[in-house]
Write a protein that holds these residues in place. Structure first.
Motif, PDB file in Angstrom:
ATOM      1  N   LEU A 101       0.739  -0.956  -0.115  1.00  0.00           N
ATOM      2  CA  LEU A 101       0.054  -0.216   0.156  1.00  0.00           C
ATOM      3  C   LEU A 101       0.358   1.129   0.408  1.00  0.00           C
ATOM      4  CD1 LEU A 101      -1.501  -2.331   0.960  1.00  0.00           C
ATOM      5  CD2 LEU A 101      -3.043  -0.408   2.493  1.00  0.00           C
ATOM      6  N   ILE A 102       0.700   2.017  -1.260  1.00  0.00           N
ATOM      7  CA  ILE A 102       1.107   3.312  -0.904  1.00  0.00           C
ATOM      8  C   ILE A 102       0.103   4.602  -0.094  1.00  0.00           C
ATOM      9  CG2 ILE A 102       2.137   5.435  -2.216  1.00  0.00           C
ATOM     10  CD1 ILE A 102       2.509   3.662  -4.462  1.00  0.00           C
ATOM     11  N   ALA A 103       0.651   5.147   0.743  1.00  0.00           N
ATOM     12  CA  ALA A 103      -0.148   5.572   1.602  1.00  0.00           C
ATOM     13  C   ALA A 103       0.766   6.870   2.420  1.00  0.00           C
ATOM     14  CB  ALA A 103      -1.050   4.770   2.769  1.00  0.00           C
ATOM     15  N   SER A 104       0.153   8.287   3.244  1.00  0.00           N
ATOM     16  CA  SER A 104       0.995   9.428   3.462  1.00  0.00           C
ATOM     17  C   SER A 104       0.829   8.527   4.812  1.00  0.00           C
ATOM     18  CB  SER A 104       0.456  10.357   3.785  1.00  0.00           C
ATOM     19  OG  SER A 104      -1.350  10.681   4.099  1.00  0.00           O
ATOM     20  N   ASP A 105       2.052   9.313   6.445  1.00  0.00           N
ATOM     21  CA  ASP A 105       0.732   7.920   7.366  1.00  0.00           C
ATOM     22  C   ASP A 105       0.548   9.641   8.058  1.00  0.00           C
ATOM     23  OD1 ASP A 105       2.278  11.458   6.719  1.00  0.00           O
ATOM     24  OD2 ASP A 105       3.522  11.588   8.869  1.00  0.00           O
ATOM     25  N   TYR A 106      -0.542   9.887   7.353  1.00  0.00           N
ATOM     26  CA  TYR A 106      -1.584  10.636   7.965  1.00  0.00           C
ATOM     27  C   TYR A 106      -2.695   9.943   7.905  1.00  0.00           C
ATOM     28  CZ  TYR A 106      -6.581  11.803   6.175  1.00  0.00           C
ATOM     29  OH  TYR A 106      -8.104  12.037   5.714  1.00  0.00           O
ATOM     30  N   VAL A 107      -2.808   8.803   6.491  1.00  0.00           N
ATOM     31  CA  VAL A 107      -3.174   7.893   6.526  1.00  0.00           C
ATOM     32  C   VAL A 107      -3.141   6.634   7.402  1.00  0.00           C
ATOM     33  CG1 VAL A 107      -4.526   6.579   4.494  1.00  0.00           C
ATOM     34  CG2 VAL A 107      -4.139   8.114   4.448  1.00  0.00           C
ATOM     35  N   VAL A 108      -1.638   6.142   7.604  1.00  0.00           N
ATOM     36  CA  VAL A 108      -0.894   5.398   7.814  1.00  0.00           C
ATOM     37  C   VAL A 108      -2.264   5.373   9.215  1.00  0.00           C
ATOM     38  CG1 VAL A 108       0.851   4.167   8.910  1.00  0.00           C
ATOM     39  CG2 VAL A 108       0.455   4.941   6.654  1.00  0.00           C
ATOM     40  N   ALA A 109      -2.192   6.103  10.094  1.00  0.00           N
ATOM     41  CA  ALA A 109      -2.149   6.880  11.652  1.00  0.00           C
ATOM     42  C   ALA A 109      -3.624   6.809  11.777  1.00  0.00           C
ATOM     43  CB  ALA A 109      -1.449   8.467  11.737  1.00  0.00           C
ATOM     44  N   ALA A 110      -4.642   7.520  10.948  1.00  0.00           N
ATOM     45  CA  ALA A 110      -6.215   7.449  11.070  1.00  0.00           C
ATOM     46  C   ALA A 110      -6.647   6.562  10.666  1.00  0.00           C
ATOM     47  CB  ALA A 110      -6.368   8.911  10.222  1.00  0.00           C
ATOM     48  N   ILE A 111      -6.211   5.712   9.399  1.00  0.00           N
ATOM     49  CA  ILE A 111      -7.481   4.230   9.131  1.00  0.00           C
ATOM     50  C   ILE A 111      -6.448   2.916   9.218  1.00  0.00           C
ATOM     51  CG2 ILE A 111      -7.915   3.428   6.770  1.00  0.00           C
ATOM     52  CD1 ILE A 111      -9.239   6.135   7.849  1.00  0.00           C
ATOM     53  N   ILE A 112      -5.469   3.015   8.645  1.00  0.00           N
ATOM     54  CA  ILE A 112      -4.677   1.836   8.270  1.00  0.00           C
ATOM     55  C   ILE A 112      -4.014   1.099   9.604  1.00  0.00           C
ATOM     56  CG2 ILE A 112      -2.196   0.374   6.991  1.00  0.00           C
ATOM     57  CD1 ILE A 112      -2.390   2.492   5.103  1.00  0.00           C
ATOM     58  N   ALA A 113      -3.758   1.646  10.271  1.00  0.00           N
ATOM     59  CA  ALA A 113      -3.477   1.357  12.250  1.00  0.00           C
ATOM     60  C   ALA A 113      -4.061   0.708  12.630  1.00  0.00           C
ATOM     61  CB  ALA A 113      -2.124   2.524  12.777  1.00  0.00           C
ATOM     62  N   PRO A 114      -5.830   1.538  12.645  1.00  0.00           N
ATOM     63  CA  PRO A 114      -6.353   0.951  13.526  1.00  0.00           C
ATOM     64  C   PRO A 114      -7.347  -0.627  12.941  1.00  0.00           C
ATOM     65  CG  PRO A 114      -7.180   3.428  12.436  1.00  0.00           C
ATOM     66  CD  PRO A 114      -5.706   2.842  12.158  1.00  0.00           C
TER      67      PRO A 114
END
Length: 303
Positions: A101-114
């Motif tokens: 997945l290509i994703a910014s740290d914003y998307v990682v923190a807000a969506i992908i981590a949970p």
């Protein structure tokens, strides 16, 4: 395996040579000996009747024919990889698949981590490789080196399908001890404060919020320019600085940092965060599942 007299393994060799512009570099990349790589290049030249790469000084340069062939070879390799990765069904409970997945740290923190918390039970064998976005992210999708890219709509390629993942609001954030948050923040207070901005990639591209503030003519006093979204809270704590942040990220950050948030004191457009994938993978059951899980999490994380 041969197709019309061509050893299909040579397509991977050609791609490696085009990437590295070096026989020795391609040999290392593909775990081959240098003589074996030289022999493979010779076979490619014989088959296509073209030099493909010519040596000048200490470097190799592709011929015009090789340049025209390169995108077709990439497309072919991406299709083959998609075929091998795709099955008629996908069972997350038993799958051992790796998604890139290509994703910014914003998307990682807000969506992908949970989301990963859920997948630990729902798909225990699935692994996720996260790739930070840069100026060449779209090419990774084209080359089959990434499965999906999550980014604002303006970064989507028109050559491959994309779909809306979620819409995002932006808010003003600052240290919870910042007196500005004791009452509604007006535009004068917002513009007179020092700010943290975000510039992304090697070219320091302005983030969605910063770009649209400039379009609206909202001139801020930038005290710090950060290279990632998740470093912003660290740059606010104990200071009177403000920043404009994605609402979902502000919610996630507030669980870990002493920061406060407030609505922007003027109208501001919603950001459309999209997910893009190669057109050859439109029917990939695994990717359909992953995109569905991403949409579910984005909906659950909406404030």
């Amino acid at each position: 395996m041969r197709f019309r007299g061509l050893d299909l393994n040579l397509l991977g060799v050609f791609e490696g040579l085009m990437q590295t512009r070096s026989v020795s570099g391609a040999a290392r990349q593909m775990n081959l000996s240098q003589p074996a790589m030289s022999a493979a290049l010779s076979r490619l030249r014989d088959y296509f009747g073209d030099q493909l790469l010519v040596t000048h000084g200490k470097r190799m340069y592709p011929t015009a024919f090789a340049e025209s062939l390169a995108p077709q070879v990439r497309e072919c390799l991406a299709t083959i990889e998609s075929m091998l990765a795709t099955s008629a069904s996908f069972d997350p409970l038993t799958s051992q698949r790796r998604f890139r997945l290509i994703a910014s740290d914003y998307v990682v923190a807000a969506i992908i981590a949970p989301l990963l918390e859920r997948l630990a039970e729902q798909a225990p064998g699935v692994t996720i490789q996260l790739i930070s976005p840069d100026d060449h992210s779209s090419q990774l999708i084209v080359d089959g080196k990434a499965d999906v890219m999550i980014a604002p709509e303006q970064f989507m390629s028109t050559d491959h399908p994309s779909e809306l993942l979620f819409e995002e609001e932006h808010v003003v954030v600052g240290w919870s001890g910042n007196g500005l948050f004791e009452q509604p923040i007006d535009e004068a207070g917002f513009l007179s404060a020092g700010h943290v901005a975000v510039a992304i990639g090697s070219r320091s591209n302005a983030a969605f919020a910063d770009r649209h503030l400039a379009i609206l003519g909202k001139v801020r006093r930038i005290e710090v320019s950060a290279s990632s979204f998740t470093t912003v809270p660290w740059l606010l704590i104990g200071t009177p600085r403000l920043a404009v942040m994605h609402k979902r990220l502000a919610q996630a950050a507030a669980r870990m940092f002493p920061i406060a948030s407030a609505p922007l004191p003027f109208d501001f457009p919603l950001m459309r965060e999209m997910v893009q994938f190669h057109h050859t993978r439109a029917q990939d059951e695994g990717l359909k599942w992953l995109r569905s899980r991403l949409r579910d999490m984005a909906y659950d994380q909406k404030i």
